[in-house]
Scaffold this motif. Structure first.
Motif, mmCIF file in Angstrom:
data_model
loop_
_atom_site.group_PDB
_atom_site.id
_atom_site.type_symbol
_atom_site.label_atom_id
_atom_site.label_comp_id
_atom_site.label_asym_id
_atom_site.label_seq_id
_atom_site.Cartn_x
_atom_site.Cartn_y
_atom_site.Cartn_z
ATOM 1 N N HIS A 152 0.804 -1.219 0.000
ATOM 2 C CA HIS A 152 0.000 0.000 0.000
ATOM 3 C C HIS A 152 0.838 1.270 0.000
ATOM 4 C CE1 HIS A 152 -3.991 -1.961 0.747
ATOM 5 N NE2 HIS A 152 -3.162 -2.950 1.028
ATOM 6 N N HIS A 153 2.142 1.131 0.120
ATOM 7 C CA HIS A 153 3.057 2.267 -0.001
ATOM 8 C C HIS A 153 4.449 1.705 -0.221
ATOM 9 C CE1 HIS A 153 4.501 1.530 4.138
ATOM 10 N NE2 HIS A 153 3.214 1.333 4.433
ATOM 11 N N TYR A 154 5.353 2.539 -0.723
ATOM 12 C CA TYR A 154 6.723 2.099 -0.931
ATOM 13 C C TYR A 154 7.379 1.768 0.406
ATOM 14 C CZ TYR A 154 6.529 3.930 -5.741
ATOM 15 O OH TYR A 154 6.214 4.177 -7.055
ATOM 16 N N GLY A 155 8.284 0.794 0.387
ATOM 17 C CA GLY A 155 8.988 0.468 1.614
ATOM 18 C C GLY A 155 9.769 -0.822 1.505
ATOM 19 N N ASP A 156 10.222 -1.294 2.650
ATOM 20 C CA ASP A 156 11.023 -2.515 2.726
ATOM 21 C C ASP A 156 10.114 -3.736 2.609
ATOM 22 O OD1 ASP A 156 13.211 -4.134 2.981
ATOM 23 O OD2 ASP A 156 13.928 -3.249 4.856
ATOM 24 N N ILE A 157 10.674 -4.894 2.823
ATOM 25 C CA ILE A 157 9.956 -6.152 2.630
ATOM 26 C C ILE A 157 8.690 -6.215 3.465
ATOM 27 C CG2 ILE A 157 10.140 -8.648 3.007
ATOM 28 C CD1 ILE A 157 13.145 -8.338 2.235
ATOM 29 N N ASP A 158 8.699 -5.577 4.638
ATOM 30 C CA ASP A 158 7.556 -5.697 5.540
ATOM 31 C C ASP A 158 6.304 -4.987 5.035
ATOM 32 O OD1 ASP A 158 8.397 -3.101 5.924
ATOM 33 O OD2 ASP A 158 8.684 -3.277 8.093
ATOM 34 N N VAL A 159 6.378 -4.241 3.918
ATOM 35 C CA VAL A 159 5.144 -3.639 3.368
ATOM 36 C C VAL A 159 4.350 -4.654 2.548
ATOM 37 C CG1 VAL A 159 6.226 -1.372 3.314
ATOM 38 C CG2 VAL A 159 6.159 -2.742 1.206
ATOM 39 N N LEU A 160 4.949 -5.791 2.231
ATOM 40 C CA LEU A 160 4.254 -6.807 1.452
ATOM 41 C C LEU A 160 3.209 -7.509 2.307
ATOM 42 C CD1 LEU A 160 7.243 -8.447 -0.455
ATOM 43 C CD2 LEU A 160 5.551 -6.869 -1.392
ATOM 44 N N ARG A 161 2.015 -7.688 1.748
ATOM 45 C CA ARG A 161 0.940 -8.415 2.420
ATOM 46 C C ARG A 161 0.306 -9.378 1.424
ATOM 47 N NH1 ARG A 161 -2.528 -3.350 4.991
ATOM 48 N NH2 ARG A 161 -0.780 -2.243 5.981
ATOM 49 N N VAL A 162 -0.293 -10.440 1.927
ATOM 50 C CA VAL A 162 -1.131 -11.309 1.108
ATOM 51 C C VAL A 162 -2.561 -11.092 1.568
ATOM 52 C CG1 VAL A 162 -1.607 -13.655 0.336
ATOM 53 C CG2 VAL A 162 0.757 -12.961 0.839
ATOM 54 N N GLU A 163 -3.401 -10.539 0.683
ATOM 55 C CA GLU A 163 -4.733 -10.088 1.054
ATOM 56 C C GLU A 163 -5.798 -10.750 0.194
ATOM 57 O OE1 GLU A 163 -3.375 -5.516 2.234
ATOM 58 O OE2 GLU A 163 -4.488 -5.886 0.373
ATOM 59 N N ASP A 164 -7.029 -10.708 0.671
ATOM 60 C CA ASP A 164 -8.176 -11.100 -0.139
ATOM 61 C C ASP A 164 -8.522 -9.943 -1.066
ATOM 62 O OD1 ASP A 164 -8.625 -13.661 1.000
ATOM 63 O OD2 ASP A 164 -9.511 -12.694 2.746
ATOM 64 N N VAL A 165 -8.522 -10.203 -2.376
ATOM 65 C CA VAL A 165 -8.832 -9.161 -3.349
ATOM 66 C C VAL A 165 -9.845 -9.682 -4.357
ATOM 67 C CG1 VAL A 165 -6.532 -8.148 -3.109
ATOM 68 C CG2 VAL A 165 -6.970 -9.790 -4.930
ATOM 69 N N GLU A 166 -10.531 -8.764 -5.011
ATOM 70 C CA GLU A 166 -11.479 -9.130 -6.053
ATOM 71 C C GLU A 166 -10.737 -9.393 -7.366
ATOM 72 O OE1 GLU A 166 -14.788 -9.582 -5.937
ATOM 73 O OE2 GLU A 166 -14.738 -9.272 -3.753
ATOM 74 N N GLN A 167 -11.100 -10.480 -8.018
ATOM 75 C CA GLN A 167 -10.558 -10.750 -9.348
ATOM 76 C C GLN A 167 -11.228 -9.805 -10.342
ATOM 77 O OE1 GLN A 167 -11.680 -14.640 -10.959
ATOM 78 N NE2 GLN A 167 -12.059 -13.505 -12.851
ATOM 79 N N ARG A 168 -10.426 -9.200 -11.213
ATOM 80 C CA ARG A 168 -11.032 -8.279 -12.171
ATOM 81 C C ARG A 168 -11.773 -9.059 -13.256
ATOM 82 N NH1 ARG A 168 -9.050 -7.824 -17.188
ATOM 83 N NH2 ARG A 168 -6.821 -7.937 -17.677
ATOM 84 N N GLU A 186 1.980 -17.290 0.657
ATOM 85 C CA GLU A 186 1.916 -16.625 1.956
ATOM 86 C C GLU A 186 3.303 -16.306 2.519
ATOM 87 O OE1 GLU A 186 -0.822 -15.634 3.453
ATOM 88 O OE2 GLU A 186 -2.306 -16.570 2.144
ATOM 89 N N GLU A 187 4.351 -16.915 1.974
ATOM 90 C CA GLU A 187 5.715 -16.656 2.442
ATOM 91 C C GLU A 187 6.454 -15.694 1.524
ATOM 92 O OE1 GLU A 187 7.773 -20.338 3.026
ATOM 93 O OE2 GLU A 187 6.314 -21.092 4.492
ATOM 94 N N VAL A 188 5.703 -14.772 0.895
ATOM 95 C CA VAL A 188 6.327 -13.859 -0.050
ATOM 96 C C VAL A 188 7.409 -13.003 0.603
ATOM 97 C CG1 VAL A 188 4.534 -12.086 0.282
ATOM 98 C CG2 VAL A 188 5.876 -12.135 -1.843
ATOM 99 N N ARG A 189 7.229 -12.608 1.841
ATOM 100 C CA ARG A 189 8.270 -11.813 2.506
ATOM 101 C C ARG A 189 9.556 -12.614 2.643
ATOM 102 N NH1 ARG A 189 5.356 -8.694 7.611
ATOM 103 N NH2 ARG A 189 3.863 -7.442 6.383
ATOM 104 N N GLN A 190 9.450 -13.867 3.053
ATOM 105 C CA GLN A 190 10.640 -14.702 3.193
ATOM 106 C C GLN A 190 11.329 -14.899 1.848
ATOM 107 O OE1 GLN A 190 12.307 -15.731 5.710
ATOM 108 N NE2 GLN A 190 13.748 -17.027 4.592
#
Length: 304
Positions: free
Chosen positions: A7-23, A282-286
């Motif tokens: 949701h904003h620029y930053g280090d690895i910890d800004v990465l999240r795995v979220e529920d999103v709508e498929q376009r 889910e381990e995208v940060r790692q």
């Protein structure tokens, strides 16, 4: 569906795995259930904002270009692909690090039988960049080509393509991956302080070509070694502009024909794509922690 977002620029910890709508699918779109998707250094630079001037992010931003998976739905005008087809390809919407990915039908090719999912999902960015870069310097039999970052995702493929062209490779890389490079016919020169002297001792007369997959001072090093600017290709766009060299990369190599040919070479074992680690989505940060800090051989891949 689950998808990587920041949701904003930053280090690895800004990465999240979220529920999103498929376009929604457009007429020529294909919905693919992702089985494997490689991660790339450029994605890390986009996430930090380092490439904002060239590749700005819109927030919340997705992530990922590499893609391999199974077709689960097609747009109303798609004729080539059917539900259940196994494909690999690319997204230009920063969307492949997700359970489901929508891509135009022209950005997919058939996955060759026997090609592992993890390898198929690692091919696009590294493979298209390597193919374009090697084509840019036109290696010929008997010539010598220097390849920097030679055990990264791009460099490891480029080394093999240069050797297939009949040229000799001097690979600038970490000594810990030297055996892998020597097994593919390359001469290894360790990177770091003193690399210019080591290259001069190893290369002899001026090399014919120089492929830089690291950036920084390597372009000027290629020029100092006597390589003609037209036969230096770099991923460092600023250095290319300043020094008058080439900077062909994935944009120039992004054709279905190029990806299909490379996938065929990999499937038959002619070209090897080293995959150093595989992580669930889910381990995208790692996964990015390893990519950015462990200097892995070849590729790291996410699976879903």
């Amino acid at each position: 569906m689950r998808a990587v977002r920041f949701h904003h620029y930053g280090d690895i910890d800004v990465l999240r795995v979220e529920d999103v709508e498929q376009r929604a699918l457009r007429p020529h779109d294909v919905l693919v259930r992702m089985r494997a998707a490689g991660i790339n250094p450029g994605e890390a630079k986009i996430r930090t904002g380092a490439l904002h001037e060239r590749f700005p992010a819109s927030f919340p931003s997705g992530q990922g270009s590499d893609l391999a998976g199974t077709v689960v739905e097609t747009g109303c005008e798609v004729t080539r692909w059917r539900v259940g087809d196994e494909v690999l390809g690319w997204s230009w919407e920063r969307s492949s690090h997700a359970e489901l990915v929508v891509v135009p039908d022209g950005q997919l090719v058939a996955k060759p039988e026997g090609l592992a999912w993890e390898t198929a999902g690692a091919l696009y960015v590294s493979g298209s960049t390597a193919c374009a870069a090697v084509a840019a310097v036109v290696p010929a039999p008997g010539e010598t080509v220097v390849v920097t970052a030679a055990t990264g995702g791009v460099g490891s493929i480029a080394v093999q393509l240069v050797r297939r062209a009949g040229a000799h490779v001097i690979a600038v890389a970490s000594p810990r991956h030297g055996d892998w490079l020597r097994a593919r016919g390359a001469t290894v020169v360790p990177y770091g302080e003193g690399v210019e002297d080591r290259l001069r001792r190893t290369a002899g007369p001026a090399p014919s070509g120089f492929l830089d997959f690291h950036g920084g001072d390597y372009v000027r090093l290629g020029l100092a070694l006597g390589v003609a600017p037209a036969r230096i290709n770099t991923i460092d766009y600023g250095a290319a502009a300043a020094c008058g060299t080439r900077s062909d990369a994935s944009a120039e190599g992004s054709t279905p024909g190029t990806l299909a040919r490379l996938a065929g070479l990999v499937a038959e074992g002619t070209v090897r794509v080293p995959v150093s680690a595989v992580h669930p989505l889910e381990e995208v940060r790692q996964a990015f922690r390893e990519l950015e800090h462990a200097h892995p051989l070849g590729k790291i891949v996410l699976t879903s």
